[in-house]
Design an enzyme around this catalytic site. Structure first.
Site, PDB file in Angstrom:
ATOM      1  CG  ASN A 108     -55.018  19.859  61.405  1.00 36.05           C
ATOM      2  OD1 ASN A 108     -54.523  20.069  62.518  1.00 36.05           O
ATOM      3  ND2 ASN A 108     -56.030  20.563  60.925  1.00 36.05           N
ATOM      4  N   GLY A 130     -61.272  16.038  57.108  1.00 41.38           N
ATOM      5  CA  GLY A 130     -60.644  15.942  55.792  1.00 41.38           C
ATOM      6  C   GLY A 130     -59.129  15.816  55.890  1.00 41.38           C
ATOM      7  CG  ASP A 131     -56.838  18.859  57.533  1.00 44.17           C
ATOM      8  OD1 ASP A 131     -56.887  19.032  56.303  1.00 44.17           O
ATOM      9  OD2 ASP A 131     -56.984  19.774  58.367  1.00 44.17           O
ATOM     10  CB  ALA A 132     -58.043  12.759  60.189  1.00 47.74           C
TER      11      ALA A 132
END
Ligand code: ADP
Length: 284
Positions: free
Chosen positions: A38, A232-234
């Site tokens: 991601n 959270g990954d973005a």
């Protein structure tokens, strides 16, 4: 980006399944997932060159995960295929209120070791981002990067409270934690001592950077949140895109919050980011 590479199936249901398993599926999204994939995909969307490090099984899910990340512009040459293992699969079940239930099997992610990392990858890198791999792997990767003079960021996820992560938490340059994880890692107060920069994620309330005794907060961007899986990954992709470009923490934080908000607006862990979408939120 080193860590988890999955095949994710996100099911939107009218309610989380009760003990009888009753729930009507309203939509189904299948896509490459796992925190490392991601973040790498988000970075590629934002125009940053990056490699994905981790392991997938020798099955069709592994081939699909590799193909999707490659198509997104991520270099997958160092992604390991473990022929006799299954690719890690996650089933993410989301109800209309945004409550999430994750089901899955450990799969090939557990097989990833620091020794799998080809020598040249760190030599040519400006930055290494670690996500939820096993504690020994995280520690060894962080050490190899430090030896090569490469800055390291770490987003340990919900296993952060395990003692085995302690050494890595204190040696990395950037540590990403949400409120729950910060309370587990630093039960008294999230500290930025030891030259580490803490990036604290606050869901709909944005995020804060703590570095060198300084605290910089950004309130985030209000959006109609559908599913915060992958937010959270973005967010990490947005922050790291700024950090590797030498931008200020204020700017990196604003871009990160915009990316997190964009992820909250769409179902599933994959969020297609773009500079235009980020700029539209920043300008709003
Ligand atoms: P994690 O997904 O790692 O648990 P958060 O839930 O804090 O972390 O989300 C990460 C980031 O995504 C936040 O810091 C924020 O920028 C953005 N975000 C998450 N939820 C929302 C929301 N409901 N509205 C707007 N932005 C959000």
């Amino acid at each position: 980006c080193a860590g988890h590479v999955n095949w994710d199936v996100t099911l939107r249901v009218d309610s989380l399944p009760d003990p009888d398993g009753e729930a009507a599926v309203e939509s189904r999204v299948a896509a490459a997932g796992g925190s490392a994939a991601n973040v790498a995909g988000g970075l590629a969307d934002l125009g940053v060159d990056c490699s994905l490090l981790g392991s997938v099984g020798g099955d069709e899910y592994g081939r699909a995960a590799r193909a999707e990340s490659s198509e997104r512009g991520v270099d997958c040459d160092a992604l390991v295929t473990v022929p006799d293992d299954e690719t890690t699969r996650k089933y993410v079940v989301v109800d209309p209120s945004g409550e999430v239930m994750v089901l899955g099997c450990p799969g090939a992610n557990e097989a990833f070791e620091a020794a799998d990392l080809p020598e040249g990858v760190l030599r040519d890198a400006d930055h290494l981002h670690l996500t939820g791999q096993r504690p020994e792997t995280a520690a060894q990767l962080a050490e190899r990067a430090s030896e090569a003079g490469v800055p390291v960021s770490f987003d340990p996820g919900r296993r952060v409270g395990e003692r085995a992560y302690e050494a890595t938490l204190s040696t990395v340059d950037y540590l990403f934690l949400n409120d729950r994880e910060a309370a587990l890692a630093f039960p008294f107060d999230a500290s930025d001592s030891d030259g580490r920069t803490l990036v604290l994620k606050r869901g709909p309330d944005g995020a804060e950077v703590r570095t060198g005794g300084e605290r910089i907060a950004h309130p985030g961007y209000p959006v109609d949140a559908v599913d915060t899986t992958g937010a959270g990954d973005a967010f990490a992709a947005g922050f790291l895109a700024g950090a590797v470009a030498g931008e200020s923490h204020e700017r990196a934080l604003a871009v990160a919050n915009a990316c997190g908000a964009l992820a909250a607006r769409v179902p599933g862990a994959r969020t297609d980011l773009s500079r235009a979408a980020v700029d539209a939120l920043l300008g709003a």
